[in-house]
Motif scaffolding. Sequence first.
Motif, short mmCIF file in Angstrom:
data_model
loop_
_atom_site.label_atom_id
_atom_site.label_comp_id
_atom_site.label_asym_id
_atom_site.label_seq_id
_atom_site.Cartn_x
_atom_site.Cartn_y
_atom_site.Cartn_z
N PHE A 109 37.18 48.44 35.51
CA PHE A 109 37.83 47.69 36.57
C PHE A 109 39.11 46.99 36.08
CE2 PHE A 109 38.54 43.72 38.85
CZ PHE A 109 38.61 44.16 40.16
N VAL A 110 39.01 46.30 34.96
CA VAL A 110 40.12 45.44 34.53
C VAL A 110 41.30 46.23 33.97
CG1 VAL A 110 40.77 43.56 32.97
CG2 VAL A 110 38.60 43.48 34.17
N HIS A 111 41.09 47.38 33.39
CA HIS A 111 42.23 48.09 32.78
C HIS A 111 43.20 48.65 33.84
CE1 HIS A 111 40.58 52.13 33.60
NE2 HIS A 111 41.80 52.56 33.33
N ARG A 112 42.81 48.62 35.10
CA ARG A 112 43.67 49.15 36.16
C ARG A 112 44.56 48.04 36.71
NH1 ARG A 112 40.47 53.13 39.94
NH2 ARG A 112 42.60 53.11 40.72
N PRO A 113 45.88 48.12 36.51
CA PRO A 113 46.78 47.05 36.97
C PRO A 113 46.64 46.73 38.45
CG PRO A 113 47.97 48.56 35.54
CD PRO A 113 46.61 49.17 35.79
N GLU A 114 46.32 47.71 39.27
CA GLU A 114 46.19 47.44 40.70
C GLU A 114 45.04 46.48 41.02
OE1 GLU A 114 44.39 51.63 40.09
OE2 GLU A 114 46.05 50.46 39.27
N ASN A 115 44.11 46.28 40.07
CA ASN A 115 43.01 45.34 40.28
C ASN A 115 43.35 43.92 39.85
OD1 ASN A 115 41.30 47.24 41.44
ND2 ASN A 115 40.47 47.87 39.46
N PHE A 116 44.40 43.72 39.07
CA PHE A 116 44.75 42.38 38.60
C PHE A 116 44.91 41.38 39.74
CE2 PHE A 116 44.87 43.98 34.46
CZ PHE A 116 45.22 42.99 33.55
N PRO A 117 45.56 41.73 40.84
CA PRO A 117 45.71 40.73 41.91
C PRO A 117 44.39 40.24 42.50
CG PRO A 117 47.30 42.49 42.20
CD PRO A 117 46.35 42.93 41.11
N TRP A 159 41.92 39.14 40.81
CA TRP A 159 41.35 38.06 40.00
C TRP A 159 42.39 37.22 39.26
CZ3 TRP A 159 42.09 38.24 34.70
CH2 TRP A 159 42.52 39.47 34.19
N ALA A 160 43.58 37.73 39.05
CA ALA A 160 44.62 37.01 38.30
C ALA A 160 45.56 36.32 39.29
CB ALA A 160 45.37 37.96 37.37
N ALA A 161 45.37 35.04 39.51
CA ALA A 161 46.10 34.31 40.55
C ALA A 161 47.62 34.41 40.39
CB ALA A 161 45.68 32.84 40.56
N GLY A 162 48.12 34.40 39.17
CA GLY A 162 49.56 34.46 38.97
C GLY A 162 50.19 35.76 39.44
N LEU A 163 49.38 36.79 39.57
CA LEU A 163 49.88 38.09 40.01
C LEU A 163 49.36 38.46 41.39
CD1 LEU A 163 49.38 40.07 36.68
CD2 LEU A 163 51.47 39.00 37.50
N ALA A 164 48.61 37.58 42.00
CA ALA A 164 47.85 37.92 43.20
C ALA A 164 48.70 38.42 44.36
CB ALA A 164 47.01 36.73 43.65
#
Length: 134
Positions: free
Chosen positions: A23-31, A33-38
């Motif tokens: 799940f985490v290695h996919r950049p499209e999933n960062f938004p 959980w990662a608020a700065g990139l949401a």
Amino acid sequence: MTTSEVRIIHVTIHVPIERAYAFVHRPENFPRWAAGLADSLRPTERGWVADTPEGEALIHFSEPNVFGVLDHRVVLNGKPDVVVPMRMVPNGDGTEVQLVLFRQPGMTDADFKRDARMVKGDLGALKTLLEAER
């Protein structure tokens, strides 16, 4: 020799590393959980781009790998690159997620503490998200 102040922020997630890393290695999933990139992380012809208070940032993510490495580098015009080392390691049947937060040059104590709180919140959001999908 110059070094930076660091904080190692970690969380234990009660899901197998294979599932967490997938799940985490996919950049499209960062938004998710990662608020700065949401709100702004998006793929472009130049790579992954995010809007920041300092302007548009190019985000370079590490390639998928068998070692649990999830490093990424943030590139802003006219600013030094920000390297964000991040790892996942097995912890029994679960996963330990570790992020090394470097204090950036000129960063105030308050800003460094704020960034550490944000990272801790992001990792907490990741834990909640992944454990809810068990």
